[in-house]
Design a protein around this motif. Sequence first.
Motif, PDB file in Angstrom:
ATOM      1  N   ILE A  64     -31.892   9.111 -29.913  1.00 50.95           N
ATOM      2  CA  ILE A  64     -32.482  10.439 -29.716  1.00 50.95           C
ATOM      3  C   ILE A  64     -33.381  10.430 -28.481  1.00 50.95           C
ATOM      4  N   SER A  65     -34.199   9.389 -28.361  1.00 55.17           N
ATOM      5  CA  SER A  65     -35.136   9.367 -27.239  1.00 55.17           C
ATOM      6  C   SER A  65     -34.399   9.377 -25.907  1.00 55.17           C
ATOM      7  N   LEU A  66     -33.384   8.520 -25.792  1.00 54.78           N
ATOM      8  CA  LEU A  66     -32.636   8.467 -24.533  1.00 54.78           C
ATOM      9  C   LEU A  66     -31.849   9.757 -24.318  1.00 54.78           C
ATOM     10  N   MET A  67     -31.258  10.251 -25.401  1.00 56.65           N
ATOM     11  CA  MET A  67     -30.450  11.456 -25.272  1.00 56.65           C
ATOM     12  C   MET A  67     -31.304  12.624 -24.780  1.00 56.65           C
ATOM     13  N   VAL A  68     -32.458  12.814 -25.434  1.00 58.52           N
ATOM     14  CA  VAL A  68     -33.350  13.890 -24.997  1.00 58.52           C
ATOM     15  C   VAL A  68     -33.741  13.657 -23.547  1.00 58.52           C
ATOM     16  N   GLY A  69     -34.034  12.391 -23.215  1.00 59.85           N
ATOM     17  CA  GLY A  69     -34.408  12.079 -21.842  1.00 59.85           C
ATOM     18  C   GLY A  69     -33.329  12.505 -20.863  1.00 59.85           C
ATOM     19  N   PHE A  70     -32.096  12.148 -21.134  1.00 57.30           N
ATOM     20  CA  PHE A  70     -30.999  12.444 -20.206  1.00 57.30           C
ATOM     21  C   PHE A  70     -30.704  13.937 -20.122  1.00 57.30           C
ATOM     22  N   PHE A  71     -30.558  14.579 -21.270  1.00 56.08           N
ATOM     23  CA  PHE A  71     -30.190  15.988 -21.245  1.00 56.08           C
ATOM     24  C   PHE A  71     -31.289  16.852 -20.633  1.00 56.08           C
ATOM     25  N   ALA A  72     -32.535  16.528 -21.007  1.00 58.54           N
ATOM     26  CA  ALA A  72     -33.640  17.309 -20.454  1.00 58.54           C
ATOM     27  C   ALA A  72     -33.680  17.137 -18.942  1.00 58.54           C
ATOM     28  N   PRO A 209     -38.504  16.937 -37.182  1.00 55.82           N
ATOM     29  CA  PRO A 209     -39.032  15.856 -38.023  1.00 55.82           C
ATOM     30  C   PRO A 209     -37.940  15.015 -38.673  1.00 55.82           C
ATOM     31  N   LEU A 210     -36.716  15.511 -38.688  1.00 57.57           N
ATOM     32  CA  LEU A 210     -35.688  14.785 -39.406  1.00 57.57           C
ATOM     33  C   LEU A 210     -34.750  14.021 -38.499  1.00 57.57           C
ATOM     34  N   ARG A 211     -34.973  14.112 -37.206  1.00 54.66           N
ATOM     35  CA  ARG A 211     -34.212  13.279 -36.270  1.00 54.66           C
ATOM     36  C   ARG A 211     -35.164  12.198 -35.801  1.00 54.66           C
ATOM     37  N   ILE A 212     -34.820  10.991 -36.130  1.00 55.27           N
ATOM     38  CA  ILE A 212     -35.732   9.903 -35.820  1.00 55.27           C
ATOM     39  C   ILE A 212     -35.677   9.570 -34.335  1.00 55.27           C
ATOM     40  N   SER A 213     -36.788   9.784 -33.655  1.00 53.96           N
ATOM     41  CA  SER A 213     -36.922   9.291 -32.285  1.00 53.96           C
ATOM     42  C   SER A 213     -38.152   8.395 -32.280  1.00 53.96           C
TER      43      SER A 213
END
Lengths: 267, 602
Positions: A64-72, A209-213
């Motif tokens: 999630i952390s990387l995905m949010v990083g890339f897409f954002a 809150p339910l997607r663990i990053s």
Amino acid sequence: MAGLIILGFFLIVALAAPLLADSRGLSPVGATGGVLDPPSLDYPMGTDDLGRSVLTLTIWGSRISLMVGFFATALSMVIGAVIGIAAGYYGGWRETAMMRFTDWFLVIPFLPLAIVLASILGRSLFNIILVIGITSWPGTARLVRAQTLSVKERPYVERARALGAGDWHLITRHILPNVFPLIFANTILVVAIAILSETTLSFLGLGDPLRISWGTILEFAFNGGAASRGAWWWLLPPGVAIVLVVLAFTMCGYALDEILNPRLRRR
Amino acid sequence: MSRWRSLVAAGAAAATIAGLTFGGAAAQTPSPSGSAAGKLTFTIGDDNDLDSMNPFVAVEAPAFQIFFLTYDFLVNLSQEDLSPSPGLAESWDQSDDGLTWTFQIRDDATWHDGQPVTAHDVEYTYNRILEEEQGSFIDYISLIDTIEVPDDQTVVITTKEPTLQLLTALVFILPEHIWKDISTEEAGTFENNPPVGSGPFKVVEWEKGQFYRMESVPEYWGGAPRIDEFVYRIFNNEDALVQALRAGEVDFADSLNANPFNSLKETTGITTHEANIPSFDEIGFNVGANDTIPDADGHPALLDVRVRQAMAHAVDKQVILDRVLQGYGTIGTTIVPPFSAAYHYEPAEEDLFQFDLEEANRILDEAGYEDTDGDDVREMPDGGEPLRFRYFVRSENNSTVQTSQFVQDWFNQIGIATEVEALDDTTLTDAIFEGKYDMFHWGWFPDPDPDFILSIFTCGQRPPDGIWSDSFYCDEEYDRMYQEQKTVADVAERAQVIFEMQKKVYEDAPYIVLYYDANLQAYRSDRWTGFLNQPEPDGDLLSGYGNYTFVNLRPVTKGAAADEEEGGSAFTWVWVGLVAGPLLLVAVALLIRRRKGEEDRA
């Protein structure tokens, strides 16, 4: 180089998450550990207060952390590049309008704006990407505009125009290829910021809150009494992961910047 | 001369630096202004904020904490066992036919502004609630027929039917001379800050989201409180609260979660207490907001009792109790908590919605909710709308967030998708009031007498006209039983009716009652004593239904506390001296110098 290795490591971890840890371990229903067990052989990084392995959470959190990083970052780059090129290429009142708009975004402090947006839009992964994307583009826009201004004046652009090339052709064939390296170098740096922003917003309880990053793990630890119980193993793994990834992106970004940025190259 | 001056300057600089660091340390702990040294202040830390100080509007527990300290009831609940005990009424008498009550109002009670409390205030308060049908209190006194006041110290109330309800009516008596100027329309928006009451404390300061501060009222008829002021501080994070308790910034931590509570158990100087309170948490459903609010947007599938029953089968309450509450509580079933032992109904083993995902799936299959498009989410039988529910939890309460992770997982396994969103209490209250929700997790803190918690499922309590209903449940038979139980004076007979009501609500499942939780409290037992559990022996240390603890509370030993207090102020004075002394000298020196300069110029 070190940056690339660290980055490669986390990318592999994120991609291979299903192989490294069972996703059932993310749901408290499937959790098997005790409440806040310290690190042991079964749980190398201990468990959280719902009995989930912190290692499992950290591994899946990387996705999630990387995905949010890339897409954002992608979103931010598209907005920044479009506005930057348009402003630089067309000039005149359009440039003034677009650049004042950019300045407006630039001077608003990032965090309050992001918090307001996130709380209006609601807590979801998509919204977090959106919020980070639309708050982090002004820097790129200014950079791209400056480069566009310089490329626009080059002789071959003038020649192409003399031969009757339209705006679209000029922008896509001549300007974009020339500002692209700069965008790319900037992207890498923005990813680091985006990942940090995701962590910040999640930690403040504005993430999903339910997607663990990594950010949500930290938030759970903060609200779940990790500090008063002395459960360092709950805070450390996501924290160290964030620091490493951000460091790696920054190192890569600077390296690329040195190679690709014309101003730095001249030095 | 010059040497002397430079020495002073150095001294002043050192003192300033010392003062800065000292001041910096003090500034880190935001403390309510005006809590001067020498005052005996009792500080509570909690994570819940109050919503309003207007008793007709407020719903949050901290607001009621203020009301319990600010106002009196006509008849109080005793500290030992919650039985009726003298409040503003010194004594009372029921006529033989059971319809007429005579209350003798005490003559030593005064309002905080000095006016005497009279029988007219009682008459006014009750009449206003009845006339305006004030939702917060109407059900306590709805059986009243007439109220008469033969003299300032006597109230005569006749009821439509014989009832014992007037003795358990938790209606705060309001001052007529303040409230008569507030019109019916204004009653909903009146801030009532600070509230004028007749209780042992009055609010002097309120900073929303930060704290409120109350001062003691020495003239209180029940005896002057031994503390000078009471401060309620709001913490957004329980770790911070625990640290504040350890550091002595707060004296009492209320409604803790299990982890912080466990971490305090072994700390010297701190005593922990699992208070037995009438409390439960539930998952509530929007079972028909459209009946009273046209633009409400609850999910249509939730109108189907079979869907709700299936979901009740899909919640493993034991797991939630063990994992989220770490065992501090008991499994929840019906809406009257076991605290009210005479009235709590426990469904028979075979009537319980046991945790059984297969059974839940079977019920949904049978009812025609099937996954027609293969996305693992069931669709409505006709319209094809997927069973995708908004599920609101409280961002101010971590247990609700944790519970949602379990519930979402179980619901996924029966083909029901949930979109969990954490809202602050105000936003959640608004969403419920407008009927714009599907399901939510919240809790209740019912009265010892079951009348109140039963009333929230009556049709009349549905917003916008009512205030307490958060499920929009409405059932004629239930309403009939509700009126019936009010008039049955015999406890066993009344209990039978109340059992039936609980059974009905359990089966119709507008709520899934998750657990009856204990209130986890911790306090500085090295500093404070005089806590009075209400009820004895293991009730709330802060007296859940009265002001007993706050009036009785005192430092561990008067002598020791006084010494500490003196030591504290002496310490402060040393600092003041250190900072102010040299500054004064510098000021004098500068003055002299300027004088001299002027003289020179002249």
